[in-house]
Design a protein around this motif. Sequence first.
Motif, PDB file in Angstrom:
ATOM      1  N   ALA A  70     -37.904  16.958   9.591  1.00  0.00           N
ATOM      2  CA  ALA A  70     -38.880  16.780   8.514  1.00  0.00           C
ATOM      3  C   ALA A  70     -38.611  16.479   7.021  1.00  0.00           C
ATOM      4  O   ALA A  70     -39.591  15.809   6.460  1.00  0.00           O
ATOM      5  CB  ALA A  70     -39.652  17.931   8.381  1.00  0.00           C
ATOM      6  N   ALA A  71     -37.215  16.570   6.722  1.00  0.00           N
ATOM      7  CA  ALA A  71     -36.858  16.146   5.450  1.00  0.00           C
ATOM      8  C   ALA A  71     -36.258  14.976   5.328  1.00  0.00           C
ATOM      9  O   ALA A  71     -35.653  14.500   4.321  1.00  0.00           O
ATOM     10  CB  ALA A  71     -35.760  17.175   5.096  1.00  0.00           C
ATOM     11  N   GLY A  72     -36.463  13.990   6.414  1.00  0.00           N
ATOM     12  CA  GLY A  72     -35.920  12.639   6.636  1.00  0.00           C
ATOM     13  C   GLY A  72     -34.581  12.587   6.920  1.00  0.00           C
ATOM     14  O   GLY A  72     -33.943  11.597   6.475  1.00  0.00           O
ATOM     15  N   GLY A  73     -34.082  13.440   7.663  1.00  0.00           N
ATOM     16  CA  GLY A  73     -32.680  13.198   8.067  1.00  0.00           C
ATOM     17  C   GLY A  73     -32.648  13.186   9.662  1.00  0.00           C
ATOM     18  O   GLY A  73     -33.721  13.476  10.097  1.00  0.00           O
ATOM     19  N   ARG A  74     -31.252  12.942  10.096  1.00  0.00           N
ATOM     20  CA  ARG A  74     -31.159  13.022  11.564  1.00  0.00           C
ATOM     21  C   ARG A  74     -30.296  14.317  11.944  1.00  0.00           C
ATOM     22  O   ARG A  74     -29.181  14.373  11.429  1.00  0.00           O
ATOM     23  CB  ARG A  74     -30.438  11.526  11.921  1.00  0.00           C
ATOM     24  N   ASN A  75     -30.823  15.177  12.642  1.00  0.00           N
ATOM     25  CA  ASN A  75     -30.080  16.299  13.037  1.00  0.00           C
ATOM     26  C   ASN A  75     -28.928  15.949  14.116  1.00  0.00           C
ATOM     27  O   ASN A  75     -29.298  15.543  15.044  1.00  0.00           O
ATOM     28  CB  ASN A  75     -31.104  17.530  13.616  1.00  0.00           C
ATOM     29  N   VAL A  76     -27.670  16.596  13.625  1.00  0.00           N
ATOM     30  CA  VAL A  76     -26.561  16.120  14.563  1.00  0.00           C
ATOM     31  C   VAL A  76     -25.967  17.226  15.003  1.00  0.00           C
ATOM     32  O   VAL A  76     -24.833  17.442  15.662  1.00  0.00           O
ATOM     33  CB  VAL A  76     -25.556  15.367  14.058  1.00  0.00           C
ATOM     34  N   LEU A  77     -26.416  18.692  14.673  1.00  0.00           N
ATOM     35  CA  LEU A  77     -25.908  19.896  15.248  1.00  0.00           C
ATOM     36  C   LEU A  77     -26.848  21.087  15.494  1.00  0.00           C
ATOM     37  O   LEU A  77     -27.797  21.046  14.703  1.00  0.00           O
ATOM     38  CB  LEU A  77     -24.964  20.253  14.197  1.00  0.00           C
ATOM     39  N   GLY A  78     -26.798  21.417  16.781  1.00  0.00           N
ATOM     40  CA  GLY A  78     -27.922  22.417  17.219  1.00  0.00           C
ATOM     41  C   GLY A  78     -29.187  21.872  17.749  1.00  0.00           C
ATOM     42  O   GLY A  78     -29.190  20.808  17.701  1.00  0.00           O
ATOM     43  N   THR A  79     -29.890  22.843  18.557  1.00  0.00           N
ATOM     44  CA  THR A  79     -30.834  22.389  18.758  1.00  0.00           C
ATOM     45  C   THR A  79     -32.074  23.118  18.674  1.00  0.00           C
ATOM     46  O   THR A  79     -32.066  24.239  18.688  1.00  0.00           O
ATOM     47  CB  THR A  79     -30.842  22.479  20.679  1.00  0.00           C
ATOM     48  N   ALA A  80     -33.270  22.438  18.523  1.00  0.00           N
ATOM     49  CA  ALA A  80     -34.466  23.148  18.087  1.00  0.00           C
ATOM     50  C   ALA A  80     -35.132  23.897  19.204  1.00  0.00           C
ATOM     51  O   ALA A  80     -34.744  23.655  20.475  1.00  0.00           O
ATOM     52  CB  ALA A  80     -35.805  21.975  17.737  1.00  0.00           C
ATOM     53  N   ALA A  81     -35.722  25.111  18.783  1.00  0.00           N
ATOM     54  CA  ALA A  81     -36.526  25.955  19.723  1.00  0.00           C
ATOM     55  C   ALA A  81     -35.249  26.768  20.589  1.00  0.00           C
ATOM     56  O   ALA A  81     -35.732  27.465  21.441  1.00  0.00           O
ATOM     57  CB  ALA A  81     -37.213  25.396  20.497  1.00  0.00           C
ATOM     58  N   GLN A  82     -34.058  26.468  20.286  1.00  0.00           N
ATOM     59  CA  GLN A  82     -33.093  27.371  21.081  1.00  0.00           C
ATOM     60  C   GLN A  82     -32.141  28.285  20.087  1.00  0.00           C
ATOM     61  O   GLN A  82     -32.371  27.854  18.827  1.00  0.00           O
ATOM     62  CB  GLN A  82     -32.083  26.227  21.805  1.00  0.00           C
TER      63      GLN A  82
END
Length: 318
Positions: free
Chosen positions: A191-203
């Motif tokens: 949402a902040a304009g980045g690409r998440n590369v560590l960890g998984t949403a909702a887990q």
Amino acid sequence: MRIASLVPSATEILFAVGRGPAVVARTHECDFPPDALSLPAVTSDVLPPGLPSAEIDAAVRESVADRHTIYRLDAERLRELAPDLVVTQATCPVCAVPPDVVEEAVCTMPQAARVVTADPRTLEAVWQSIVDIAEAADAGTQGASLVGGIRRRLTRLAGYLEGRPRPRVAVIEWPKPPFAPGHWVPEMVEAAGGRNVLGTAAQPSRPVELAEVATGRPDLIVLAFCGFDLLESQARLRELSEHEGWREIARGARVVAVDGSAYFSRPGPRLADGIALLAWAMHRSHPELQPPPGRGAELIEAGWVDVAALPVQTRESI
């Protein structure tokens, strides 16, 4: 109505929707807004203060395995305060008194009390939990208005960031052992304009080796240590830096520390502030996004600089 809040995020929500005067009990960790500090605390921590991060992790694991919690609930004090509504959570076993302990305490109260248990694991679920808690506290209109304002704020943020490069971002939630983020934090990065590369949403969050962090090739590493404010997060960088491979990873990325307790760990309204803080840390792209002092700091050479003091980057400078 008399309300007992047994999780800090619920306390923030109740005050944000105007039900602060109805809150008669809080946890020992409820520190926002400041008015909440005047309320009686009905929980306490079983862990001694000031432990190194590795010892905290070990103690938490042992305590949860033994007692299923790291908190004590003063059931007698809760009965004395006689709440009509008790709000707790089931999202994280180490963030609050477990729901079954709360239910057991409520069952011993002479008067009936309703228990509302929040269990958000995504941003959308967090926003819904705000509405649900507000409705339970007879403030449904205020809850809907608060969430509506958050949604509009995030929509404006998306407009500011449209067309900008999306840096690769690794959020680390604990220094020793390192933890990859879960639940809503990966969504905050996106949402902040980045690409998440560590960890998984909702887990759930999980321990990781630094090799996994390195595999993500992050442009930005965010230290959002669970339960720690900005100053403590800055201080505990030394624990993270003791891991083999940290210097090489940090050499290739910017490192920013944030107030993880206030803006990342608690599923409440201030997650929107955390998203804006991430956007500023990634892009420094718009004066309206510039955070107030004290929310985040960037590691520059041998010292920390408050991100609020960093210059705005224009489109031409990116």
